[in-house]
Design a protein around this motif. Structure first.
Motif, mmCIF file in Angstrom:
data_model
loop_
_atom_site.group_PDB
_atom_site.id
_atom_site.type_symbol
_atom_site.label_atom_id
_atom_site.label_comp_id
_atom_site.label_asym_id
_atom_site.label_seq_id
_atom_site.Cartn_x
_atom_site.Cartn_y
_atom_site.Cartn_z
ATOM 1 N N GLY A 137 -7.638 -2.316 -25.586
ATOM 2 C CA GLY A 137 -7.131 -2.449 -27.077
ATOM 3 C C GLY A 137 -7.191 -4.060 -27.875
ATOM 4 N N GLY A 138 -7.447 -5.506 -26.486
ATOM 5 C CA GLY A 138 -6.591 -6.736 -26.718
ATOM 6 C C GLY A 138 -5.656 -6.899 -26.302
ATOM 7 N N THR A 139 -5.275 -6.530 -24.747
ATOM 8 C CA THR A 139 -3.578 -6.860 -25.279
ATOM 9 C C THR A 139 -3.419 -6.917 -23.775
ATOM 10 O OG1 THR A 139 -2.916 -5.559 -27.321
ATOM 11 C CG2 THR A 139 -1.227 -6.161 -24.928
ATOM 12 N N ALA A 140 -2.973 -7.868 -23.539
ATOM 13 C CA ALA A 140 -3.086 -8.353 -21.834
ATOM 14 C C ALA A 140 -1.068 -7.761 -21.305
ATOM 15 C CB ALA A 140 -2.092 -9.683 -21.487
ATOM 16 N N TYR A 141 -1.092 -7.034 -20.211
ATOM 17 C CA TYR A 141 0.335 -6.621 -19.710
ATOM 18 C C TYR A 141 1.244 -7.495 -18.485
ATOM 19 C CZ TYR A 141 -0.565 -2.335 -23.012
ATOM 20 O OH TYR A 141 -0.691 -2.218 -23.943
ATOM 21 N N ALA A 142 2.594 -7.597 -17.868
ATOM 22 C CA ALA A 142 2.743 -8.572 -16.594
ATOM 23 C C ALA A 142 3.383 -7.427 -16.809
ATOM 24 C CB ALA A 142 2.917 -9.163 -17.087
ATOM 25 N N LEU A 143 4.034 -6.754 -15.394
ATOM 26 C CA LEU A 143 5.094 -6.344 -15.311
ATOM 27 C C LEU A 143 6.532 -6.951 -13.989
ATOM 28 C CD1 LEU A 143 7.258 -3.457 -14.456
ATOM 29 C CD2 LEU A 143 5.465 -3.268 -12.222
ATOM 30 N N ALA A 144 7.170 -7.496 -14.040
ATOM 31 C CA ALA A 144 8.463 -8.052 -13.186
ATOM 32 C C ALA A 144 8.917 -7.712 -12.704
ATOM 33 C CB ALA A 144 8.797 -9.316 -14.127
ATOM 34 N N TYR A 145 10.192 -8.047 -11.435
ATOM 35 C CA TYR A 145 11.249 -7.516 -11.536
ATOM 36 C C TYR A 145 12.301 -8.555 -10.942
ATOM 37 C CZ TYR A 145 9.617 -7.172 -6.449
ATOM 38 O OH TYR A 145 9.334 -7.532 -4.960
ATOM 39 N N LEU A 146 13.592 -8.029 -10.884
ATOM 40 C CA LEU A 146 14.725 -9.046 -10.414
ATOM 41 C C LEU A 146 14.973 -7.948 -8.755
ATOM 42 C CD1 LEU A 146 16.562 -11.183 -9.841
ATOM 43 C CD2 LEU A 146 18.153 -10.589 -11.190
ATOM 44 N N ASP A 147 15.192 -8.421 -7.894
ATOM 45 C CA ASP A 147 15.501 -8.136 -6.932
ATOM 46 C C ASP A 147 16.745 -8.579 -6.601
ATOM 47 O OD1 ASP A 147 16.635 -7.807 -3.960
ATOM 48 O OD2 ASP A 147 13.643 -7.682 -2.862
ATOM 49 N N VAL A 148 17.678 -7.860 -7.147
ATOM 50 C CA VAL A 148 18.651 -8.440 -6.751
ATOM 51 C C VAL A 148 19.538 -9.034 -5.343
ATOM 52 C CG1 VAL A 148 21.598 -7.445 -7.507
ATOM 53 C CG2 VAL A 148 19.181 -6.265 -8.496
ATOM 54 N N ALA A 149 19.348 -7.916 -4.521
ATOM 55 C CA ALA A 149 18.961 -8.460 -3.333
ATOM 56 C C ALA A 149 19.351 -9.876 -2.629
ATOM 57 C CB ALA A 149 18.935 -7.676 -1.418
ATOM 58 N N VAL A 150 17.679 -10.630 -2.789
ATOM 59 C CA VAL A 150 17.098 -11.578 -2.880
ATOM 60 C C VAL A 150 18.136 -12.976 -3.300
ATOM 61 C CG1 VAL A 150 15.330 -12.953 -3.147
ATOM 62 C CG2 VAL A 150 15.295 -10.845 -2.018
ATOM 63 N N ALA A 151 18.236 -12.772 -4.719
ATOM 64 C CA ALA A 151 19.016 -13.137 -6.019
ATOM 65 C C ALA A 151 20.414 -13.560 -5.566
ATOM 66 C CB ALA A 151 19.159 -12.084 -7.307
ATOM 67 N N GLU A 152 21.111 -12.725 -4.760
ATOM 68 C CA GLU A 152 22.601 -12.845 -4.009
ATOM 69 C C GLU A 152 22.663 -13.094 -2.923
ATOM 70 O OE1 GLU A 152 26.290 -9.867 -2.678
ATOM 71 O OE2 GLU A 152 24.433 -9.131 -3.736
ATOM 72 N N ARG A 153 21.669 -13.171 -1.685
ATOM 73 C CA ARG A 153 21.716 -14.250 -0.800
ATOM 74 C C ARG A 153 21.013 -15.703 -1.180
ATOM 75 N NH1 ARG A 153 18.352 -9.448 1.662
ATOM 76 N NH2 ARG A 153 16.910 -10.746 1.025
ATOM 77 N N ASN A 154 20.753 -16.263 -2.108
ATOM 78 C CA ASN A 154 19.999 -17.172 -2.011
ATOM 79 C C ASN A 154 21.571 -17.634 -3.403
ATOM 80 O OD1 ASN A 154 18.967 -19.777 -4.796
ATOM 81 N ND2 ASN A 154 17.499 -18.913 -3.026
ATOM 82 N N LEU A 155 21.969 -16.823 -4.244
ATOM 83 C CA LEU A 155 23.147 -17.295 -4.631
ATOM 84 C C LEU A 155 24.380 -17.885 -3.709
ATOM 85 C CD1 LEU A 155 24.472 -18.005 -7.612
ATOM 86 C CD2 LEU A 155 25.384 -15.611 -7.651
ATOM 87 N N SER A 156 24.785 -17.042 -2.940
ATOM 88 C CA SER A 156 25.560 -17.013 -1.928
ATOM 89 C C SER A 156 25.129 -18.402 -1.468
ATOM 90 C CB SER A 156 25.787 -15.755 -0.859
ATOM 91 O OG SER A 156 26.676 -15.980 -0.177
ATOM 92 N N GLY A 157 23.682 -18.758 -0.061
ATOM 93 C CA GLY A 157 23.651 -19.761 0.264
ATOM 94 C C GLY A 157 23.876 -21.062 -0.363
#
Length: 364
Positions: A137-157
């Motif tokens: 099909g001539g197309t590349a695909y990628a799947l990404a996600y945000l781990d909310v718990a990791v983001a919150e811990r990092n933000l808190s720190g």
């Protein structure tokens, strides 16, 4: 026989590899698209998005572009909850000439009506989980996600660390003098930059379920630091006085803009910091040859040379010099007017750069 045993061993290895390949999921081999191409996963605590890109002209580029598109897709989903208006648009173009391979390009733009500006690649917990290349099909695909718990811990720190650094700076007694005042302002501005980024991140993560208290904490720190910066800048006003000639308003504007970019407040009314600009110039009719200190066409020997020496010193309100630098500029022309214009052009080119470097070194 050794040769027969070798053939038997090779056959066993080929058979094992074949069985291994047959056991792999079909989408890993590029034969069948993974399920997330059609339906995004639904995992508690994660926000998923998919990105795509045209394969032409390079597969590796397409996979990376799809990954970046997936990251932006996650940010777009967050912004939908934050701003209510988000759009992701894609432009795809392909060109093909007779006997040549198709080439193409793909650009993905994220437009949002909100107040935060966070780069997708800088958001902690944002992961590209899988990539898939559909060669047919001539197309590349990628799947990404945000781990909310990791983001919150990092933000808190990070918010806690910023608060600690800010309290340490505030408890450090201010020292008198021009240089200490400049240094303190730069330290406040550096913390402000961190605070602005954290406030943006916190605002972006609220729709994902991260408590708004982190945004409030970052906001409060930013407001406190802004008040301190305004007080510091009042004591770091800058102006200029020229001795030995006139630089002209256009050149003075270049100096003013450079000072403002470094955080100074420009004023000509009782500034705390004075730029004392001394001008010394010389003009002479000269015969120009190839080995003189400027490089011109030796076929035209009768030219006019101009030279200007400029010293810029920084002095405090009492007139005491804190630092200075010297700059020499030259101009050559067929007559006095053209030589002066050449010198002025060189001055406008080199003086702002030199002055910017001087201020940056002063603020370290």
């Amino acid at each position: 026989m050794p040769f027969v045993r070798f053939l038997c061993l090779e056959a066993l290895l080929l058979r094992r590899n074949l069985l291994f390949l047959l056991a792999l999921p079909a989408f890993c081999q590029g034969l069948v698209a993974p399920p997330w191409v059609k339906v995004l996963p639904d995992v508690p605590g994660r926000i998923y998005a998919m990105g795509t890109a045209a394969v032409a002209p390079c597969e590796s580029w397409a996979l990376e572009a799809a990954a970046q598109g997936a990251r932006l897709g996650v940010i777009a989903r967050l912004r939908v909850g934050l701003a209510g208006t988000t759009a992701v648009t894609t432009t795809l173009s392909q060109q093909q000439t007779s006997g040549s391979a198709a080439t193409g390009s793909r650009q993905q733009y994220l437009r949002q009506d909100g107040t935060t500006t966070v780069q997708a690649v800088n958001l902690p917990g944002l992961v590209v989980e899988e990539r898939y290349l559909d060669q047919k099909g001539g197309t590349a695909y990628a799947l990404a996600y945000l781990d909310v718990a990791v983001a919150e811990r990092n933000l808190s720190g990070q918010v806690d660390a910023l608060g600690s650094d800010w309290q340490a700076l505030k408890s450090d007694p201010s020292q008198f003098g021009l240089r200490p005042a400049i240094t303190r302002l730069q330290q406040v501005k550096a913390l402000q930059a961190r605070g602005t980024e954290l406030e943006s991140q916190a605002s972006l993560l609220v729709p994902a379920g991260v408590p708004a208290s982190y945004r409030v904490a970052a906001q409060t720190l930013n407001q406190d630091m802004a008040r301190e910066a305004r007080l510091a800048q009042k004591s770091l006003t800058m102006g200029a006085k020229v001795e030995g000639g006139d630089l002209g308003q256009d050149v003075m504007a270049l100096l003013r803009n450079a000072a403002i970019r470094q955080g100074f407040i420009w004023t000509q009314k009782d500034p705390a910091i004075n730029l004392v600009i001394e001008l010394r110039g010389a003009k002479q009719g000269v015969n120009i040859y190839r080995k003189t200190w400027w490089d011109v066409d030796a076929s035209r020997p009768d030219l006019v040379g101009t030279r200007a020496a400029i010293r810029i010193a920084i002095a405090d309100a009492s007139g005491e010099t804190q630092d200075s630098f010297d700059l020499t500029v030259k101009g050559v022309g067929v007559d006095t007017f053209s030589a002066e214009q050449a010198l002025l052009k060189e001055l406008k080119k080199t003086l702002p750069v030199k002055f910017q470097e001087f201020l940056a070194e002063l603020l370290k």
